[in-house]
Every structure is written in structure tokens, then in C-alpha cells.
Scaffold this active site. Sequence first.
Site, PDB file in Angstrom:
ATOM      1  N   GLU A 270      -1.368  -8.892   4.051  1.00 40.98           N
ATOM      2  CA  GLU A 270      -1.214  -9.266   5.469  1.00 40.98           C
ATOM      3  C   GLU A 270      -2.554  -9.342   6.184  1.00 40.98           C
ATOM      4  O   GLU A 270      -2.714 -10.105   7.146  1.00 40.98           O
ATOM      5  CB  GLU A 270      -0.256  -8.293   6.168  1.00 40.98           C
ATOM      6  CG  GLU A 270      -0.843  -6.992   6.639  1.00 40.98           C
ATOM      7  CD  GLU A 270      -1.112  -5.977   5.539  1.00 40.98           C
ATOM      8  OE1 GLU A 270      -1.674  -4.900   5.840  1.00 40.98           O
ATOM      9  OE2 GLU A 270      -0.775  -6.253   4.358  1.00 40.98           O
TER      10      GLU A 270
ATOM     11  N   HIS B 145      -3.558  -5.171   0.559  1.00 42.17           N
ATOM     12  CA  HIS B 145      -3.021  -5.557   1.870  1.00 42.17           C
ATOM     13  C   HIS B 145      -3.088  -7.074   2.071  1.00 42.17           C
ATOM     14  O   HIS B 145      -4.004  -7.580   2.726  1.00 42.17           O
ATOM     15  CB  HIS B 145      -3.796  -4.858   2.986  1.00 42.17           C
ATOM     16  CG  HIS B 145      -3.405  -3.442   3.209  1.00 42.17           C
ATOM     17  ND1 HIS B 145      -2.424  -3.067   4.094  1.00 42.17           N
ATOM     18  CD2 HIS B 145      -3.859  -2.300   2.634  1.00 42.17           C
ATOM     19  CE1 HIS B 145      -2.293  -1.745   4.082  1.00 42.17           C
ATOM     20  NE2 HIS B 145      -3.155  -1.256   3.200  1.00 42.17           N
TER      21      HIS B 145
ATOM     22  N   CYS C 147       0.830  -1.201   0.000  1.00 37.01           N
ATOM     23  CA  CYS C 147       0.000   0.000   0.000  1.00 37.01           C
ATOM     24  C   CYS C 147       0.869   1.256   0.000  1.00 37.01           C
ATOM     25  O   CYS C 147       1.515   1.551  -0.996  1.00 37.01           O
ATOM     26  CB  CYS C 147      -1.012  -0.019   1.151  1.00 37.01           C
ATOM     27  SG  CYS C 147      -2.364   1.170   0.910  1.00 37.01           S
TER      28      CYS C 147
END
Length: 241
Positions: A216, A214, A112
Site C-alpha cells: 500500500e 507494505h 506486515c
Amino acid sequence: MVKIGIASNHLIHPNPRFDTNYIDYIQIDYVDGLKRAGSLPLVLPLGDPKDAAAYIETVDGLLLSGGQGVTPALYGVEPLREVAETDVYRDQFEIALVKAAVAAGKPVLGICRGIQIINVALGGTLYQDVYKQAGAYLKHNQAPTSWEIPTHHITTTKGSWLNQLLGDRFLVNSFHHQGIHQLGNQLTKVAASDDQVVEAVESTDGNVIGVEFHPEMMIKAHPEFQKIFDYFVDRASNSHG
């Protein structure tokens, strides 16, 4: 064990939990992704750019996380009202980290904001607002939809690192309004949304990679996104020797 440095964010406003006892921090999801890939994550506190090379000497790879917008003056333009919060101290330190990692031949992964700071560090520019400046029409900030839920599709470039990991077309989550405009030196676009916002890049030597979404946040509900961390740590392992 391969050591991966994660550049920290920092609190710069008083808040109910810490008042003015400001902290450096990183969201645990980044740490979990790197641990699952078999690496030892080390959080790098926000520091002086002149210390960046010394920090990079201690790790085998660098991860840059999400957060504030990148300061427009650092890529040569005046700020639009849509920019929202920026943090030039974080920007300058992370730019120095990227340059030090590239100079040392150590892999870099940007997520990001991280892909955006990589692009600026390598001489590229950003759209301060993809809606106003790039004609974007998809929902690139999915809030209040839950973080782990993928919400829009991206299409990858055949043969690219992301294409090999996750295929031609798949859903991702999205939490941004800035985006890549002119690509930095040695960077190539390897994925885009249907409204042509850059969603992933890689460098000519393959050592620098980045995604606008994202992974994660999605690895627990959608384990295939762990492949991004595995791939990055594997490159760092090869660099480590």
C-alpha cells in the site's frame, strides 16, 4: 460493489493531537489500494471478539493492516525484551475476525502485522525478533529510508499467487522485526528474503494470502504493487457472486 472490511488500529496513549480522546483509525494508503481495485472499503472499529462473525457477515473480504507486535502469550511463549509494544485487545479481535472469515469462506489479505496475526490465528507461531531468533541479517526495518522505496529482494515460489502477479524476484520495502516461525494450519510459504525470512503466504484453498512488506505504501511510486489489491478484490468478488 464488493465490500472489503479493514480492521482498524486504535490509539491507546495520550498524544498532542488527540490528548486522551482516543480514536480508531486506518492509514489511508490501505483505503486507496482497495478503492483503486474497485471495492468499497469499510473500516471495522476494534471491538469485542464475540462480534467478529457479525462484522464478517457485512463484508465480502477482510484486510488486516500493519501495526504493533503480536502478543507472544497468544502463541504460547514468554515475551523477549525485543518485542516492543503489543496490544492484546487488537490481537484477540483480529484473530476472531480471521477465524470468522475463514469459516465463512471469505478472502483474507494480511499485510506486515496482518500476515503475522493470520499465522497465529491459524495455529502458527512467530519469531519475536528475526535477528535474535532466526539469524536474519538483512535490514528488515528500512527507516529512515522513505516508505515507498523498495530496499531488499524477495524470491517467490513458482506458480504461487505472488509469483504470477509480480514474477520470480523483485524488491520490496520492509518495516518489521517479528516474522513467521512455524506456519499455521493450511498455510504455505510462497516468498522469502535472501536471509530466509518468510515474506508471503497463501492457504491451501487460496482464500487467505499475506505479505510481510507494505504494498500500500508503494502503489503510487511503483504501480505494479496495485496488483496485490486487484487480485484480492477479484477473489472477494468471486466469493461475493
